[in-house]
Design a protein around this motif. Structure first.
Motif, mmCIF file in Angstrom:
data_model
loop_
_atom_site.group_PDB
_atom_site.id
_atom_site.type_symbol
_atom_site.label_atom_id
_atom_site.label_comp_id
_atom_site.label_asym_id
_atom_site.label_seq_id
_atom_site.Cartn_x
_atom_site.Cartn_y
_atom_site.Cartn_z
ATOM 1 N N LEU A 1 0.833 -1.207 0.000
ATOM 2 C CA LEU A 1 0.000 0.000 0.000
ATOM 3 C C LEU A 1 0.866 1.254 0.000
ATOM 4 O O LEU A 1 0.618 2.191 -0.766
ATOM 5 N N LEU A 2 1.890 1.293 0.846
ATOM 6 C CA LEU A 2 2.768 2.459 0.921
ATOM 7 C C LEU A 2 3.496 2.682 -0.402
ATOM 8 O O LEU A 2 3.702 3.826 -0.825
ATOM 9 N N SER A 3 3.849 1.597 -1.073
ATOM 10 C CA SER A 3 4.504 1.697 -2.376
ATOM 11 C C SER A 3 3.561 2.289 -3.421
ATOM 12 O O SER A 3 3.951 3.174 -4.202
ATOM 13 N N ILE A 4 2.308 1.838 -3.431
ATOM 14 C CA ILE A 4 1.313 2.376 -4.364
ATOM 15 C C ILE A 4 1.142 3.875 -4.138
ATOM 16 O O ILE A 4 1.101 4.663 -5.082
ATOM 17 N N LYS A 5 1.052 4.271 -2.870
ATOM 18 C CA LYS A 5 0.815 5.674 -2.522
ATOM 19 C C LYS A 5 2.094 6.518 -2.547
ATOM 20 O O LYS A 5 2.026 7.737 -2.470
ATOM 21 N N ARG B 1 4.047 6.704 -0.125
ATOM 22 C CA ARG B 1 3.863 7.347 1.176
ATOM 23 C C ARG B 1 4.942 6.841 2.131
ATOM 24 O O ARG B 1 5.107 5.629 2.289
ATOM 25 N N PRO B 2 5.652 7.724 2.803
ATOM 26 C CA PRO B 2 6.658 7.269 3.764
ATOM 27 C C PRO B 2 6.015 6.604 4.981
ATOM 28 O O PRO B 2 4.983 7.067 5.469
ATOM 29 N N VAL B 3 6.630 5.539 5.452
ATOM 30 C CA VAL B 3 6.088 4.795 6.585
ATOM 31 C C VAL B 3 6.010 5.662 7.838
ATOM 32 O O VAL B 3 5.164 5.445 8.706
ATOM 33 N N SER C 1 -6.493 7.678 1.130
ATOM 34 C CA SER C 1 -7.210 8.011 -0.098
ATOM 35 C C SER C 1 -6.689 7.225 -1.294
ATOM 36 O O SER C 1 -5.487 6.984 -1.434
ATOM 37 N N ALA C 2 -7.606 6.823 -2.153
ATOM 38 C CA ALA C 2 -7.271 6.051 -3.344
ATOM 39 C C ALA C 2 -6.866 6.994 -4.465
ATOM 40 O O ALA C 2 -7.707 7.576 -5.148
ATOM 41 N N ASN C 3 -5.578 7.165 -4.605
ATOM 42 C CA ASN C 3 -5.023 7.972 -5.692
ATOM 43 C C ASN C 3 -3.517 7.788 -5.724
ATOM 44 O O ASN C 3 -2.899 7.468 -4.712
ATOM 45 N N LEU C 4 -2.956 7.986 -6.889
ATOM 46 C CA LEU C 4 -1.508 8.027 -7.018
ATOM 47 C C LEU C 4 -1.026 9.389 -6.529
ATOM 48 O O LEU C 4 -1.769 10.376 -6.578
#
Length: 195
Positions: free
Chosen positions: A52-56, A58-60, A145-148
């Motif tokens: 999920l973090l890779s898709i986003k 987003r930093p852990v 949120s579902a978005n790149l």
């Protein structure tokens, strides 16, 4: 589907079943929340959270929100002993509903959920799809949120499919709840509003 106040009552058991199977298989799913589509996974699966973090992108360190069907699903994650009865009563008055609370995390909650914090953001949603998902899964799921990165959050399943379909295990095609803005985020201990 049947109209129920602002929300649509979920009768799509196949979509829920497919989403729960994907969660059990450590995949990331998309599902409608109060304002936008969310991305969810099994919060206790490091592999799923890392996906999920890779898709986003987003930093852990930022941590993640957990969304649940009821407060008891959050018992393994939040330390209610650090909150007063008044604070807990105030939280309960907002749930189920579009209120996210930052609460003290139990010591065993993994850092891939809390990030750099000793707290965790949690919500008991009234959205029927969230209720159905978390009930069928038997616990909370992550909610972001579902978005790149850099793109607008998706508000329909069609938008999710255009942006993210190849990265997801399942998409629950039901309507969002109709809120114009994402849910509020408030610190349960201090009352500080973050969003």
């Amino acid at each position: 589907m049947t109209i129920n106040n602002r929300y649509i009552t979920v009768n799509n058991s196949t979509a829920i079943s497919n989403a729960v199977t994907a969660l059990y298989n450590q995949q990331v799913i998309a599902y409608p929340t109060e304002a936008v589509f969310g991305l969810g996974c099994d919060p206790m699966s490091e592999k799923a959270v890392q996906r999920l973090l890779s898709i986003k992108q987003r930093p852990v360190e930022k941590g993640l929100i957990l969304i649940a069907a009821n407060l008891s699903q959050l018992n393994d994650y939040v330390d209610l002993t650090l909150l007063s009865t008044t604070q807990i009563d105030h939280i309960n008055q907002t749930w189920p509903g579009p209120a996210t609370w930052v609460m003290p995390a139990k010591s065993q909650v993994p850092k891939w959920l809390t990030g750099q914090f000793d707290s965790i953001a949690v919500r008991v949603s009234a959205h029927p799809t969230v209720q159905a998902l978390c009930t069928a899964f038997g616990g909370p799921i992550t909610s972001t949120s579902a978005n790149l990165t850099g793109r607008t959050p998706c508000v329909t399943a069609a938008e999710v499919n255009r942006q993210l379909a190849s990265l997801l295990g399942a998409v629950v095609d039901e309507p969002v709840g109709g809120l114009a803005q994402p849910t509020t985020i408030t610190d349960a201990l201090t009352g500080k509003v973050y969003r």
